[in-house]
Write a protein that holds these residues in place. Sequence first.
Motif, PDB file in Angstrom:
ATOM      1  N   LEU A  10     -10.011  -7.128  -4.230  1.00  0.00           N
ATOM      2  CA  LEU A  10      -8.621  -6.293  -4.314  1.00  0.00           C
ATOM      3  C   LEU A  10      -8.453  -5.607  -3.057  1.00  0.00           C
ATOM      4  N   TYR A  17      -6.148  -0.064  -7.039  1.00  0.00           N
ATOM      5  CA  TYR A  17      -6.674  -0.010  -8.450  1.00  0.00           C
ATOM      6  C   TYR A  17      -7.699   1.503  -8.294  1.00  0.00           C
ATOM      7  N   ILE A 136     -12.071  -1.640 -13.910  1.00  0.00           N
ATOM      8  CA  ILE A 136     -11.076  -1.608 -12.947  1.00  0.00           C
ATOM      9  C   ILE A 136      -9.748  -1.177 -13.689  1.00  0.00           C
ATOM     10  N   ILE A 138      -5.814  -0.730 -13.034  1.00  0.00           N
ATOM     11  CA  ILE A 138      -4.708  -1.207 -12.356  1.00  0.00           C
ATOM     12  C   ILE A 138      -3.387  -1.434 -13.003  1.00  0.00           C
ATOM     13  N   LEU A 143      -2.007  -6.444 -11.529  1.00  0.00           N
ATOM     14  CA  LEU A 143      -2.965  -7.284 -12.238  1.00  0.00           C
ATOM     15  C   LEU A 143      -2.418  -8.792 -12.179  1.00  0.00           C
TER      16      LEU A 143
END
Length: 159
Positions: A10, A17, A136, A138, A143
Amino acid sequence: MKKLPAHDFLDKHGIPYEVKTFSAETEKGAANVAAALGFRERQMIKTLIFETGEGEQLLVMVGADQHIKSGKLKKAAGSRNIKMASPEKVLEVTGYRIGSIPPFCWQPEGFRTIIEASLLEEEILGVGAGEWGNEILINPEQLVKASKAVPFDIVQPAE
């Protein structure tokens, strides 16, 4: 905070995130993660690996409180024969054990990912980071971008 491959992925792609942790003693399951972190079940994602009759593996994301409707998934996958992959196959394909499979960072080029379309209406979603106890958070658009997921209506209607 422990950096995991999902975090590195990421970061490398500039995708925002947030990291949340919960006790590794928490019983397995996305619904239990939701309870531990104070979110609705719908917001914590089950990342499931399916196999088609043609031998293709797919990653499918649904909320912890959602149930896949077989006919809808078959249509989305374009296969009449589809089943959950065995735990051994999941580990072989993803490199992760069932329980905290990240929906990005491990897929080879062309690997297909499906996300339940209604999840795109949520403000925030939680996905496994690859290690139990790490989640996580997000937003749905990010995503989809990270996982290259295609939205489909694949769940049974809520009662």
